[in-house]
Structure formats: structure tokens, C-alpha cells
Design an enzyme around this catalytic site. Structure first.
Site, PDB file in Angstrom:
ATOM      1  CG  ASP A  63      41.968  34.190  15.692  1.00 32.37           C
ATOM      2  OD1 ASP A  63      40.773  34.047  16.014  1.00 32.37           O
ATOM      3  OD2 ASP A  63      42.355  35.051  14.886  1.00 32.37           O
ATOM      4  CG  ASN A 138      44.026  29.265   9.113  1.00 32.03           C
ATOM      5  OD1 ASN A 138      43.090  29.021   8.383  1.00 32.03           O
ATOM      6  ND2 ASN A 138      43.976  30.163  10.059  1.00 32.03           N
TER       7      ASN A 138
END
Length: 159
Positions: A63, A138
Site C-alpha cells: 500500500d 486517503n
């Protein structure tokens, strides 16, 4: 079709060879950059020579690799194909290197589900002058240059 492969620094060389072999079998040319070189590559993208150079960014890591490489994909306006060879892999699409040929073949045929993600754009301004601009997925973190100083911030969302 041409891919830009952003690879984590300490990836398994066998898995990386499998990826490159699969790309070649599917007639996908590629260029690779290391995770540590993303920032310098990102700075070069404004150069017009990068316009329409790549069709996809392949993030080869976890990620963290996707989150860092997303800025490049945003500037190049290309999708990200995430291959997890890291630990978490929540954002990645592929985590099974045994079937990489199948996945790359399906990708080449456009047989996949495209998931759109939103990015945050961050502008830092001093006295109404923009001094910094960046994109992130995010979250974003804003810290003062001198950690011992307390900063004063005005936050605007959706202007």
C-alpha cells in the site's frame, strides 16, 4: 501498451522477474523506477515529453508503494494496477504471483473492474500566496518546518 513499474526497493527478485516476463509475453513494454526515485521522477513529469507516454502505472510493493506512486499516476492521468508483494495490500488488486500471467493477460484485454479512488489536493498558502501543492490518497499530514513551533492553520474543504 507501455507500463511504468514503480517497485519497492527490497522486492523479491524472482517475483519481479515473473512480472517482467509476463509483461513481455503480453507485448507490454515497460520502464521501471525504484520507490526512492518517485519524488525526483514526479518533478520531471511536467515536461511535455511524458504526455501520453504510459498507459498504466504498475505498483509493485504494498500500500505504501501505491500511495507514493499515486501522485505520478495522477499527473500522467493513467490507472494504477497494484501488485502486493508487501505486507498489507489493502489497496492492491493482485497478491498471487503464481497467476501473474493470467492477471496481466486479463489486464491487457481490459477484462478487469476499474475502481475509482478520490485524491486529496493540498495547497499551502502564506498570505494568500500558494507556496506548496500536492496530491495524496486517503490522508495528508501538515507539520511545521520547526517541530518546536506551534503552527496556526486555517483549513478549507471543497473550495
Amino acid at each position: 501498451m507501455k507500463a511504468l513499474v514503480v517497485k519497492k526497493n527490497n522486492v523479491d527478485k524472482t517475483s519481479l522477474k515473473k512480472l517482467f516476463s509476463s509483461l513481455s509475453k503480453n507485448n507490454i513494454t515497460y520502464e521501471e523506477i525504484n520507490f526512492d526515485d518517485v519524488d525526483s521522477f514526479d518533478c520531471k513529469i511536467n515536461d511535455k515529453k511524458f504526455k501520453n507516454t504510459y498507459d498504466v502505472l504498475i505498483s509493485f510493493g504494498g500500500d505504501g508503494t501505491i500511495l507514493k506512486a499515486a501522485r505520478i499516476a495522477k499527473k500522467l492521468d493513467i490507472p494504477i494496477l497494484g501488485i502486493n508483494v508487501g505486507t498489507l495490500g489493502f489497496l492492491t488488486s493482485i497478491s498471487d504471483m503464481k497467476n501473474i500471467d493470467t492477471y496481466i493477460g486479463r489486464f491487457k484485454k481490459k477484462d478487469f473492474i476499474y475502481e475509482k479512488r478520490y485524491m486529496l489536493e493540498v495547497d499551502v498558502r502564506r498570505d494568500d500566496e500558494k507556496v506548496f501543492n500536492a496530491f495524496g490518497v486517503n490522508e495528508t499530514t501538515i507539520t511545521p518546518t520547526n517541530i518546536r513551533k506551534i503552527g496556526k492553520y486555517n483549513l478549507s474543504i471543497g473550495r
